[in-house]
Design a protein around this motif. Structure first.
Motif, PDB file in Angstrom:
ATOM      1  N   GLU A  44      -2.362  12.876 -78.644  1.00  0.00           N
ATOM      2  CA  GLU A  44      -1.852  13.678 -79.755  1.00  0.00           C
ATOM      3  C   GLU A  44      -1.352  15.041 -79.279  1.00  0.00           C
ATOM      4  N   ASN A  45      -1.766  15.449 -78.098  1.00  0.00           N
ATOM      5  CA  ASN A  45      -1.313  16.725 -77.545  1.00  0.00           C
ATOM      6  C   ASN A  45      -0.117  16.556 -76.621  1.00  0.00           C
ATOM      7  N   PHE A  46       0.459  15.352 -76.578  1.00  0.00           N
ATOM      8  CA  PHE A  46       1.575  15.070 -75.684  1.00  0.00           C
ATOM      9  C   PHE A  46       2.810  15.878 -76.069  1.00  0.00           C
ATOM     10  N   SER A  47       3.512  16.360 -75.057  1.00  0.00           N
ATOM     11  CA  SER A  47       4.777  17.059 -75.270  1.00  0.00           C
ATOM     12  C   SER A  47       5.767  16.600 -74.208  1.00  0.00           C
ATOM     13  N   PHE A  48       7.006  16.383 -74.605  1.00  0.00           N
ATOM     14  CA  PHE A  48       8.025  16.009 -73.630  1.00  0.00           C
ATOM     15  C   PHE A  48       8.248  17.120 -72.611  1.00  0.00           C
ATOM     16  N   ARG A  49       7.869  18.326 -72.938  1.00  0.00           N
ATOM     17  CA  ARG A  49       7.988  19.432 -71.989  1.00  0.00           C
ATOM     18  C   ARG A  49       7.049  19.256 -70.800  1.00  0.00           C
ATOM     19  N   ASP A  50       6.060  18.365 -70.944  1.00  0.00           N
ATOM     20  CA  ASP A  50       5.145  18.084 -69.845  1.00  0.00           C
ATOM     21  C   ASP A  50       5.789  17.194 -68.775  1.00  0.00           C
ATOM     22  N   ILE A  51       6.876  16.523 -69.128  1.00  0.00           N
ATOM     23  CA  ILE A  51       7.564  15.640 -68.189  1.00  0.00           C
ATOM     24  C   ILE A  51       8.585  16.469 -67.411  1.00  0.00           C
ATOM     25  N   GLU A  52       8.552  16.339 -66.087  1.00  0.00           N
ATOM     26  CA  GLU A  52       9.512  17.071 -65.268  1.00  0.00           C
ATOM     27  C   GLU A  52      10.923  16.591 -65.602  1.00  0.00           C
ATOM     28  N   THR A  53      11.874  17.513 -65.577  1.00  0.00           N
ATOM     29  CA  THR A  53      13.244  17.236 -65.999  1.00  0.00           C
ATOM     30  C   THR A  53      13.858  16.081 -65.219  1.00  0.00           C
ATOM     31  N   HIS A  54      13.719  16.082 -63.893  1.00  0.00           N
ATOM     32  CA  HIS A  54      14.340  15.014 -63.097  1.00  0.00           C
ATOM     33  C   HIS A  54      13.745  13.645 -63.432  1.00  0.00           C
ATOM     34  N   ARG A  55      12.464  13.616 -63.779  1.00  0.00           N
ATOM     35  CA  ARG A  55      11.832  12.348 -64.144  1.00  0.00           C
ATOM     36  C   ARG A  55      12.341  11.857 -65.501  1.00  0.00           C
ATOM     37  N   LEU A  56      12.471  12.772 -66.450  1.00  0.00           N
ATOM     38  CA  LEU A  56      12.973  12.425 -67.777  1.00  0.00           C
ATOM     39  C   LEU A  56      14.421  11.928 -67.691  1.00  0.00           C
ATOM     40  N   LEU A  57      15.223  12.606 -66.881  1.00  0.00           N
ATOM     41  CA  LEU A  57      16.616  12.177 -66.702  1.00  0.00           C
ATOM     42  C   LEU A  57      16.698  10.789 -66.076  1.00  0.00           C
ATOM     43  N   ALA A  58      15.817  10.504 -65.125  1.00  0.00           N
ATOM     44  CA  ALA A  58      15.812   9.177 -64.504  1.00  0.00           C
ATOM     45  C   ALA A  58      15.449   8.101 -65.529  1.00  0.00           C
ATOM     46  N   ILE A  59      14.508   8.403 -66.404  1.00  0.00           N
ATOM     47  CA  ILE A  59      14.127   7.453 -67.457  1.00  0.00           C
ATOM     48  C   ILE A  59      15.299   7.198 -68.392  1.00  0.00           C
ATOM     49  N   LEU A  60      15.966   8.274 -68.808  1.00  0.00           N
ATOM     50  CA  LEU A  60      17.113   8.137 -69.703  1.00  0.00           C
ATOM     51  C   LEU A  60      18.258   7.397 -69.029  1.00  0.00           C
ATOM     52  N   HIS A  61      18.449   7.645 -67.752  1.00  0.00           N
ATOM     53  CA  HIS A  61      19.505   6.974 -66.991  1.00  0.00           C
ATOM     54  C   HIS A  61      19.291   5.461 -67.029  1.00  0.00           C
ATOM     55  N   GLY A  62      18.060   5.031 -66.847  1.00  0.00           N
ATOM     56  CA  GLY A  62      17.747   3.610 -66.901  1.00  0.00           C
ATOM     57  C   GLY A  62      17.826   3.035 -68.309  1.00  0.00           C
ATOM     58  N   ARG A  63      17.452   3.827 -69.289  1.00  0.00           N
ATOM     59  CA  ARG A  63      17.439   3.363 -70.679  1.00  0.00           C
ATOM     60  C   ARG A  63      18.846   3.130 -71.214  1.00  0.00           C
ATOM     61  N   PHE A  64      19.785   3.997 -70.845  1.00  0.00           N
ATOM     62  CA  PHE A  64      21.136   3.924 -71.393  1.00  0.00           C
ATOM     63  C   PHE A  64      22.158   3.522 -70.337  1.00  0.00           C
ATOM     64  N   GLU A  65      21.792   2.528 -69.518  1.00  0.00           N
ATOM     65  CA  GLU A  65      22.666   2.137 -68.417  1.00  0.00           C
ATOM     66  C   GLU A  65      24.004   1.555 -68.873  1.00  0.00           C
ATOM     67  N   ASP A  66      24.112   1.101 -70.119  1.00  0.00           N
ATOM     68  CA  ASP A  66      25.367   0.554 -70.617  1.00  0.00           C
ATOM     69  C   ASP A  66      26.277   1.616 -71.220  1.00  0.00           C
ATOM     70  N   ASP A  67      25.765   2.797 -71.464  1.00  0.00           N
ATOM     71  CA  ASP A  67      26.544   3.897 -72.048  1.00  0.00           C
ATOM     72  C   ASP A  67      27.082   4.754 -70.904  1.00  0.00           C
TER      73      ASP A  67
END
Length: 83
Positions: A44-67
């Motif tokens: 419940e205390n989770f924040s996306f700010r806790d995720i390092e930027t390069h890691r978040l970008l890598a996740i998004l890169h994989g998620r939206f590989e068709d875009d």
């Protein structure tokens, strides 16, 4: 300041390597303390700010590989972070 106790833990070799970056910044103990506190308190205390930027970008890169437009934006931002 709260009293602190030293403990010994065994971690995977690669994880220790990642933590070494935090040690060089003088943030390793605080980082580990915060990570354990977050885990003990629950998600419940989770924040996306806790995720390092390069890691978040890598996740998004994989998620939206068709875009292709979004993927290009992410790749450009990742390049900016490494420069």
């Amino acid at each position: 300041m709260k009293k602190k106790v030293e403990i010994k833990v065994y971690l995977p070799y690669l994880m220790v390597g990642e933590l070494e970056i935090k040690r060089k910044q003088g943030l390793r103990s605080k980082y580990i303390e915060d990570a354990i506190r977050n885990r003990l308190d629950g998600e419940e205390n989770f924040s996306f700010r806790d995720i390092e930027t390069h890691r978040l970008l890598a996740i998004l890169h994989g998620r939206f590989e068709d875009d292709q437009v979004f993927k290009l934006m992410i790749q450009n931002r990742m390049k900016e972070l490494t420069e």
